[in-house]
Write a protein that holds these residues in place. Structure first.
Motif, short mmCIF file in Angstrom:
data_model
loop_
_atom_site.label_atom_id
_atom_site.label_comp_id
_atom_site.label_asym_id
_atom_site.label_seq_id
_atom_site.Cartn_x
_atom_site.Cartn_y
_atom_site.Cartn_z
N UNK A 1 0.84 -1.19 0.00
CA UNK A 1 0.00 0.00 0.00
C UNK A 1 0.88 1.25 0.00
N UNK A 2 0.54 2.19 -0.86
CA UNK A 2 1.38 3.37 -1.09
C UNK A 2 0.51 4.62 -1.13
N UNK A 3 1.00 5.76 -0.61
CA UNK A 3 0.24 7.01 -0.70
C UNK A 3 0.09 7.46 -2.15
N UNK A 4 -0.84 8.35 -2.36
CA UNK A 4 -1.09 8.87 -3.71
C UNK A 4 0.04 9.80 -4.13
N UNK A 5 0.22 9.93 -5.42
CA UNK A 5 1.21 10.85 -5.97
C UNK A 5 0.95 12.27 -5.45
N UNK A 6 2.02 12.97 -5.11
CA UNK A 6 1.91 14.35 -4.65
C UNK A 6 1.51 14.51 -3.20
N UNK B 1 4.43 17.93 18.15
CA UNK B 1 2.99 17.73 18.01
C UNK B 1 2.73 16.48 17.17
N UNK B 2 1.82 15.65 17.60
CA UNK B 2 1.51 14.41 16.87
C UNK B 2 0.94 14.73 15.49
N UNK B 3 1.37 13.98 14.49
CA UNK B 3 0.93 14.21 13.12
C UNK B 3 -0.20 13.25 12.75
N UNK B 4 -1.03 13.60 11.77
CA UNK B 4 -2.10 12.69 11.34
C UNK B 4 -1.54 11.47 10.64
N UNK B 5 -2.35 10.44 10.57
CA UNK B 5 -1.93 9.21 9.88
C UNK B 5 -1.87 9.45 8.37
N UNK B 6 -1.03 8.69 7.72
CA UNK B 6 -0.87 8.79 6.28
C UNK B 6 -1.94 7.95 5.59
N UNK B 7 -2.60 8.51 4.60
CA UNK B 7 -3.62 7.78 3.86
C UNK B 7 -2.97 6.99 2.73
#
Length: 569
Positions: A274-279, A296-302
């Motif tokens: 599974x890989x994030x979208x381009x850009x 500061x905690x960062x959001x999860x990667x989609x």
């Protein structure tokens, strides 16, 4: 192509001589000077115990199981003591820093992520001094007193003091000082990182023809101290962004070990991820950047695109979530399924009555790959926390942003501000910040060396010790540009050794593609891992009962060595 640039790399042959390889581990008169003694552990080797008594004669008195019940214990004690004495007297060089921490009163060049910072991202001086006090004392209560700026914690700083029971002690590892914060080498490294951010979504198969890659090559060749492998002193389409060890420039950018199916007991692992979208880049505005620096905690990667690793974004995400020795255990499992892949010197290949297993077989190599992985992290953590404390590339980029926007002069070289890659980033994002592939940016530990790189150096060295580096890799493959399928590769001949080296560099420099490391973090980190793997192999080469002719392997600089009975020839 050589592994080292003579102006910026330490000579591997000199290091081998300094470490006593070729008969002795002791280099007379080469102890650290008093002003740097705290950076290298100097341990007086203990005297070996008395030799074990000879086994009693007669039936049933095998030399390992003699009549004296202490014989075996004495043999084990003798070997452990000899190994420890050897490692304690190994000397690679006097460890030094680049002096950045002492040169800049605001600690602009030093790692401070997760501590509190001002609006320019400069660390609170009191917090940094508390952090230094803890690293100086090594006391748990002092680490607990370090002020943090958010919810993220420092990652395992006390591991810098961890002792190991096998191999080279972490405080005996050696690497050159990190490139200076305001120096031309770091400037060139940052130029490469800006272009890597711009080129994350270009398929590896398109590198020879892509126009953006051609622009990157042109710009990278403008730097005074161009980094990475070159042809006729120039970065080319065949060398751009590649590693610097034998095999890296042969064949596809990606190692076969990151594409091939992995035999895994009763199942098979297909290497699509599974890989994030381009850009999908992060930390490109000053507010989010500062929040990350403060912890500061960062959001999860989609992620919703499953594919083979076909570009640098997919490679960056692989090294985002991999466990420490994952790629090398996978490589070992792949090679164990290849006929005649074990080293040509392995005695079990010609034995009429015995097969390899516990000794010099599959369980042995799998065990040592795992051991090498965490052992190498002790060397990385010593160098990171107690020696260099190098700030991450995301921090350099912010210093550059505030310098170019006129808010503060951080004395960075003009050539990085004049880079076409930097200009393109600003045109796209409105800041000079380095786009990060991970929402949280780098981990919360210093940059130099890269932990992934030291693991890569150690684990790949173990793999080369067990497997036949010269064997042609059977049935190689290559991913298509979309990552949807693999097809047969029919170009240059690939070897196991070359693909092991390429794997090490893919993983080490894969972290650069995410924006979290400089090239030197990876290239120099490989050597720290190699040092500790050599120590591990030295110790284990003493343990075999077989008529063992030693581990034979090629170092990252191309030097062939043999490790037998604790000695390197």
């Amino acid at each position: 192509m050589e592994f080292k640039d003579s102006a910026h790399r330490w000579s591997r042959r000199k290091l081998l001589a300094s470490a006593g390889f070729a008969g002795s581990a002791v280099l007379s008169g080469c102890e650290p000077s008093s002003d740097t003694a705290s950076l290298i552990s100097t341990v007086a080797p203990p005297p070996p115990p008395p030799p074990p008594p000879p086994p009693a004669s007669g039936s049933g008195n095998h030399p390992i199981f003699g009549a004296d019940p202490m014989t075996r214990q004495n043999q084990a004690l003798t070997q452990r003591t000899l190994a420890a004495s050897f490692q304690a007297s190994t000397f690679y060089g006097t460890q030094e820093t680049n002096g950045d921490e002492g040169r800049f009163a605001d600690y602009r060049a030093s790692y401070s992520k997760a501590l509190p910072h001002n609006e320019l991202g400069e660390v609170d001086i009191g917090a940094y001094q508390a952090y230094l006090s803890a690293l100086d004392s090594g006391r748990n209560r002092d680490f607990e007193a370090i002020p943090l700026g958010g919810s993220r914690k420092l990652i395992s700083p006390q591991a810098a003091f961890k002792l190991e029971m096998v191999g080279l002690d972490s405080h005996r590892t050696f690497m050159r000082p990190a490139p200076a914060f305001d120096g031309l080498e770091t400037s060139a490294e940052m130029g490469e990182l800006y272009w890597k951010a711009l080129c994350r979504d270009i398929p590896f198969t398109d590198y020879e023809t892509n126009s953006l890659l051609q622009s990157a090559i042109t710009d990278l060749n403008q730097f005074s101290q161009t980094v990475g492998p070159k042809e006729f002193d120039l970065v080319t389409a065949s060398t751009v962004f590649r590693g610097e060890t034998p095999g890296d420039l042969v064949g596809p950018y990606l190692s076969q070990f990151l594409w091939q199916d992995i035999p895994y007991g009763h199942s098979t692992i297909t290497q699509s991820y599974l890989t994030p979208a381009a850009g999908d880049d992060h930390m490109i505005d000053t507010a989010s950047w500062l929040g990350v620096q403060n912890g500061v905690a960062a959001p999860a990667l989609e992620k919703n695109d499953r594919r083979y690793i076909n570009d640098a974004r997919a490679l960056g995400e692989y090294v985002h979530l991999d466990y420490s020795y994952q790629a090398y255990i996978h490589a070992a499992l792949i090679m164990l399924a290849i006929p005649d892949s074990f080293d040509i010197g392995n005695l079990y290949r010609t034995s009429a009555t015995q097969a390899a297993f516990t000794s010099l077989g599959g369980p042995d190599v799998l065990d040592l790959v795992c051991k090498a992985g965490n052992l190498s992290l002790t060397g990385a953590w010593y160098q990171k926390w107690l020696v260099h404390r190098r700030a991450r590339p995301e921090v350099y980029a912010a210093r550059l942003h505030y310098q170019l926007s006129g808010q503060k002069d951080y004395l960075l070289p003009g050539e990085i501000g004049e880079s076409d890659g930097v200009a393109r980033i600003f045109s796209s994002n409105g800041t000079y910040l380095l786009p990060q592939a991970f929402p949280e940016g780098s981990p919360t530990h210093p940059s130099y060396p890269a932990g992934h790189a030291t693991i890569a150096g150690a684990c790949s060295t173990v793999l080369k010790a067990f497997f036949n580096e010269n064997l042609e890799y059977p049935n190689p493959v290559i991913s298509n540009s979309s990552g949807s399928e693999l097809s047969p590769y029919s170009g240059q001949t690939l070897t196991l050794g070359g693909e092991i080296n390429k794997l090490a560099n893919n993983i080490a420099l894969g972290r650069d593609w995410a924006g979290v490391h400089y090239r030197s973090d990876g290239v120099d980190g490989l050597l720290v891992g190699e040092q500790q793997a050599i120590g591990l192999l030295q110790d284990y080469s003493r343990t075999y009962n077989e008529d063992f002719d030693g581990f034979n392997l090629t170092l990252f600089d191309g030097t062939a060595v043999q490790i037998i009975n604790g000695t390197i020839l």
